[in-house]
Design a protein around this motif. Structure first.
Motif, PDB file in Angstrom:
ATOM      1  N   GLN A 141       1.045  -1.431  -0.658  1.00  0.00           N
ATOM      2  CA  GLN A 141      -0.347  -0.102  -0.095  1.00  0.00           C
ATOM      3  C   GLN A 141       0.796   1.029   0.079  1.00  0.00           C
ATOM      4  N   THR A 142       2.144   1.208   0.387  1.00  0.00           N
ATOM      5  CA  THR A 142       3.163   2.341   0.720  1.00  0.00           C
ATOM      6  C   THR A 142       3.463   2.522  -0.924  1.00  0.00           C
ATOM      7  N   GLU A 143       3.363   1.735  -1.617  1.00  0.00           N
ATOM      8  CA  GLU A 143       4.687   1.923  -3.057  1.00  0.00           C
ATOM      9  C   GLU A 143       2.558   1.947  -3.994  1.00  0.00           C
ATOM     10  N   LYS A 144       1.752   1.731  -3.657  1.00  0.00           N
ATOM     11  CA  LYS A 144       0.580   1.929  -4.142  1.00  0.00           C
ATOM     12  C   LYS A 144       0.612   3.348  -4.107  1.00  0.00           C
ATOM     13  N   LYS A 145       0.597   4.466  -3.452  1.00  0.00           N
ATOM     14  CA  LYS A 145       0.437   5.239  -2.683  1.00  0.00           C
ATOM     15  C   LYS A 145       1.455   6.284  -3.430  1.00  0.00           C
ATOM     16  N   LYS A 146       2.677   5.976  -4.117  1.00  0.00           N
ATOM     17  CA  LYS A 146       3.203   6.335  -5.106  1.00  0.00           C
ATOM     18  C   LYS A 146       3.116   6.174  -6.632  1.00  0.00           C
ATOM     19  N   LEU A 147       4.123   7.578  -6.989  1.00  0.00           N
ATOM     20  CA  LEU A 147       3.706   7.442  -8.819  1.00  0.00           C
ATOM     21  C   LEU A 147       5.524   7.491  -9.609  1.00  0.00           C
ATOM     22  N   ARG A 148       5.645   6.975 -10.116  1.00  0.00           N
ATOM     23  CA  ARG A 148       6.781   7.361 -10.942  1.00  0.00           C
ATOM     24  C   ARG A 148       6.914   7.560 -12.545  1.00  0.00           C
ATOM     25  N   ASN A 149       7.815   8.310 -12.749  1.00  0.00           N
ATOM     26  CA  ASN A 149       7.968   9.215 -13.980  1.00  0.00           C
ATOM     27  C   ASN A 149       6.713   9.926 -14.571  1.00  0.00           C
ATOM     28  N   VAL A 150       6.642  10.871 -13.290  1.00  0.00           N
ATOM     29  CA  VAL A 150       5.648  11.993 -13.712  1.00  0.00           C
ATOM     30  C   VAL A 150       5.610  12.597 -14.661  1.00  0.00           C
ATOM     31  N   PHE A 151       6.680  13.309 -14.668  1.00  0.00           N
ATOM     32  CA  PHE A 151       7.298  14.544 -15.763  1.00  0.00           C
ATOM     33  C   PHE A 151       8.868  14.634 -16.254  1.00  0.00           C
ATOM     34  N   LYS A 152       9.404  13.085 -15.580  1.00  0.00           N
ATOM     35  CA  LYS A 152       9.986  13.160 -16.045  1.00  0.00           C
ATOM     36  C   LYS A 152      10.947  11.544 -15.757  1.00  0.00           C
ATOM     37  N   LYS A 153      11.252  11.098 -16.510  1.00  0.00           N
ATOM     38  CA  LYS A 153      12.113   9.219 -15.933  1.00  0.00           C
ATOM     39  C   LYS A 153      12.852   9.801 -14.460  1.00  0.00           C
ATOM     40  N   GLY A 154      11.861   8.883 -13.516  1.00  0.00           N
ATOM     41  CA  GLY A 154      12.982   8.489 -12.462  1.00  0.00           C
ATOM     42  C   GLY A 154      12.334   9.312 -11.477  1.00  0.00           C
ATOM     43  N   ASP A 155      11.334  10.522 -11.364  1.00  0.00           N
ATOM     44  CA  ASP A 155      11.270  11.316 -10.752  1.00  0.00           C
ATOM     45  C   ASP A 155       9.397  10.759  -9.538  1.00  0.00           C
ATOM     46  N   LEU A 156       9.512  10.874  -8.537  1.00  0.00           N
ATOM     47  CA  LEU A 156       8.711  10.426  -7.298  1.00  0.00           C
ATOM     48  C   LEU A 156       7.718  10.892  -7.091  1.00  0.00           C
ATOM     49  N   TYR A 157       6.068  11.127  -6.932  1.00  0.00           N
ATOM     50  CA  TYR A 157       5.125  11.995  -6.785  1.00  0.00           C
ATOM     51  C   TYR A 157       4.544  11.111  -5.981  1.00  0.00           C
ATOM     52  N   PHE A 158       3.738  11.579  -4.687  1.00  0.00           N
ATOM     53  CA  PHE A 158       3.350  11.227  -3.640  1.00  0.00           C
ATOM     54  C   PHE A 158       1.327  11.824  -4.460  1.00  0.00           C
TER      55      PHE A 158
END
Length: 650
Positions: free
Chosen positions: A474-491
């Motif tokens: 569930q922790t990983e499910k709240k993370k969003l990767r590759n949002v505006f550039k490869k490798g970035d990490l968003y909640f």
């Protein structure tokens, strides 16, 4: 005529300046003054909220400076240290007002010292351990938390509505070594039996179950009330907290999600400080009196309310639970100046019978979230000039907003400094796939101003995401990767927000399998699992539907019955009442031959939500949870009209 006291040069000076020169100087002054007024007028027209934005930025920067300073201290400066400072500098100041009793800061300090010493002397609790607190709103709750903090413990705040499997799960997932409960006369009817039901399982997990106040006859619960009364009032040694840093967990607060069981969000000392500063951000001072009736196991009641009051050093009027009929009487009796709210509470207050004393109070500020624009306007019309400060945030989230401008219906504003410190964005979201829309490069797409988008916030050192205890999925499910550039990490907040062209933000809806009712988040998965325990139910699709005149969504379930069985309203009522808190129980049941699913076997809710519970639209059998009859009764057209007209209470 001679003027011996005035130099001759000054007497002659006006005559030495030519009239044309004086006219030119006056013109320059007039032009400069006109330019200044024009600039101010331009700023006001172009940026009408400049002053408020500027003050908000200054306060934000100051809070960042304070948190950094607290974190650099060794050991770090915590909210407990702030409490101790007030207890030393203002020992007689009222801290808690509760049911006719007043506890000063010194009183709370001494009681918490006795609790801490009683636990320490019997080696029941050690520094670094997690202790679960299963207790209703009361001064004892506050003092127990203070005591555990003094012992260097992390405290898990348990929802008092938890029962059986959910209660065991919440104790287990945070690795609690002890559970402290209350068996006082007000809690005896529902807390002690709930603990007794799972007591053997708790003992099997190696947990001690402790009682600090009152008495209880249940075998297996250790009663320390006598030990607490006779314990020393000296403060425990500071060395017990020497290993605590600003990133150490201070609390575990539970939040509903899509897993079917509550998740324990990690509240570090850093996050605790940030949420406690909410009152400072809104101008609350040490002279204010705060009214808390929200449950202390919630982040709103505990962090924005209790620890926020400690940070400010003000007085708290504490109540066991909300009472619409007593609300304003309490405010008048105790001269309350600041109240907390959730949207449903404000609606309840607006629906109480009108009185000549509606504006007879000293409340100047209301802090909370979830109020609709219509209720907001009605509240102001009826109860007077109360500044309503709507907030946005999640217990585990890394971003929040504050409507400091008082814009009706808004949850806050977009400011440059906020976006610089915590980069966030509103991205396009596909409700069918329940995933963000991505472009040809695989990156997310921002929505245009005025469009609704999914709020995401970048995870960084300033805005970390601590996740959930023992729940990496569930922790990983709240993370969003590759949002505006490869490798970035968003909640991923899971919330759909609209940002208008002037920067004001408006909450639109929640995505996923959670809806909100009576101020509580309801997990549809958890409700479904409870329903599926009944042998007569083969499949269950739970969702929230809107009811006119109510905030949030109320629970409804579409059921497929086991072949050869009929829906038993009485048995279903008894089942959900036993295993689910009142706010999570489905109030409407829809019987279907089959439940629609997608190609990936996800249940389809959209059409069901749209159809609601209208018997004119739905041909299937419909039932309504009737509390007075303690069963699910057929939903007739007459009953439907009574519900939608507000004549039948929900």
């Amino acid at each position: 005529k001679k003027h011996p006291s005035i130099p001759r040069s000054q007497l002659l000076l006006p005559h030495l300046v030519r009239p044309q020169t004086r006219f030119s100087i006056n013109m320059i002054y007039s032009v400069l003054l006109g330019l200044a007024v024009s600039c101010l007028l331009f700023l006001y027209v172009r940026f009408p909220y400049f002053t408020q934005d500027f003050i908000f930025v200054l306060r934000t920067v100051n809070i960042g400076r304070l948190v950094n300073r607290f974190g650099r201290a060794s050991p770090c400066y915590t909210i407990l240290d702030r409490f101790a400072d007030i207890a030393r500098s203002h020992p007689q100041k009222p801290f808690l007002v509760f049911e006719g009793e007043v506890f000063s800061y010194r009183d709370a300090d001494r009681i918490s010292n006795r609790i801490a010493n009683a636990l320490r002397e019997r080696a029941l609790v050690h520094a670094g351990q997690t202790v679960a607190l299963f207790h209703g709103n009361a001064p004892q709750y506050v003092c127990t938390w203070l005591a555990l903090a003094k012992l260097g413990c992390t405290v898990a705040l348990l929802n008092t509505n938890l029962r059986s499997r959910s209660l065991l799960h919440c104790c287990d997932c945070c690795c609690a070594t002890a559970l402290i409960t209350d068996a006082g006369e007000h809690e005896l009817q529902y807390l002690a039996p709930a603990v007794a039901e799972v007591l053997p399982s708790l003992h099997m997990c190696g947990m001690s179950v402790l009682l600090l106040f009152g008495s209880c006859k249940t075998d297996g619960i250790v009663n320390l009330s006598a030990a607490v009364r006779g314990a020393s009032e000296e403060a425990p040694p500071l060395s017990l907290r020497s290993d605590i840093s600003i990133r150490s967990p201070a609390l575990y607060i539970y939040t509903s999600g899509t897993t079917g069981l509550p998740k324990a969000a990690v509240i570090s000392h850093h996050r605790l400080w940030l949420m406690s500063f909410l009152q400072r951000m809104t101008g609350v001072s040490s002279r204010d009196i705060l009214y808390i009736y929200l449950p202390l196991y919630h982040s709103a009641g505990f962090l924005a309310g209790l620890t926020g009051a400690i940070e400010r050093g003000n007085t708290v009027v504490l109540r066991r639970k909300f009472s619409a009929s007593r609300f304003w009487d309490d405010c008048r009796e105790h001269e309350v100046t600041v109240i907390q709210y959730i949207g449903e509470v404000m609606r309840y207050l607006c629906n109480t019978p009108k009185s000549e004393r509606d504006r007879d109070h000293r409340v100047r500020l209301a802090l909370g979230n979830g109020i609709t624009a219509a209720t907001w306007e009605e509240f102001l019309r009826r109860f007077g000039n109360v500044h309503i400060c709507e907030c946005y945030g999640a217990t585990e989230g890394n971003i929040g907003f504050l409507n400091y401008s008082g814009k009706i219906g808004s949850i806050g504003r977009v400011t440059a400094i906020h976006k610089m410190l915590i980069p966030f964005a509103f991205i396009k979201f596909d409700p069918e796939t329940e995933e963000p829309v991505r472009d040809s490069a695989g990156l997310c797409v921002e929505v245009a101003p005025g469009e609704t988008g999914l709020l995401v916030a970048k995870i960084n050192k300033i805005a970390p995401f601590s996740g959930y205890v023992k729940n990496p999925a569930q922790t990983e499910k709240k993370k969003l990767r590759n949002v505006f550039k490869k490798g970035d990490l968003y909640f991923n907040t899971g919330d759909l927000i609209l940002a208008d062209r002037r920067g004001f933000l408006y909450f639109q809806d929640r995505i996923g399998d959670t809806f909100r009712w009576k101020g509580e988040n309801v997990s549809t998965t958890e409700v479904s699992e409870v329903l599926l325990m009944l042998d007569s139910i083969e499949a269950a699709n739970v969702y929230g539907v809107r009811v006119s005149g109510h905030e949030g969504r109320i629970g409804m379930a579409a059921l497929k019955l086991t072949d050869g069985t009929e829906f038993d309203g009485s048995a279903t009522y008894k089942h959900v009442k036993k295993l689910l808190p009142a706010y999570a129980r489905p109030h409407f049941i829809r019987i279907q031959d089959e439940l629609d699913v997608t190609g990936t076997f996800k249940q389809v809710k959209g059409q069901l939500v749209q159809e609601g519970f209208d018997p004119n639209v739905i041909q299937s059998k419909l039932f309504f949870l009737d509390e007075s009859k303690q069963t699910f009764v057929p939903l007739t057209q007459e009953l439907y009209s009574s519900i939608t007209n507000g004549h039948t209470r929900l």
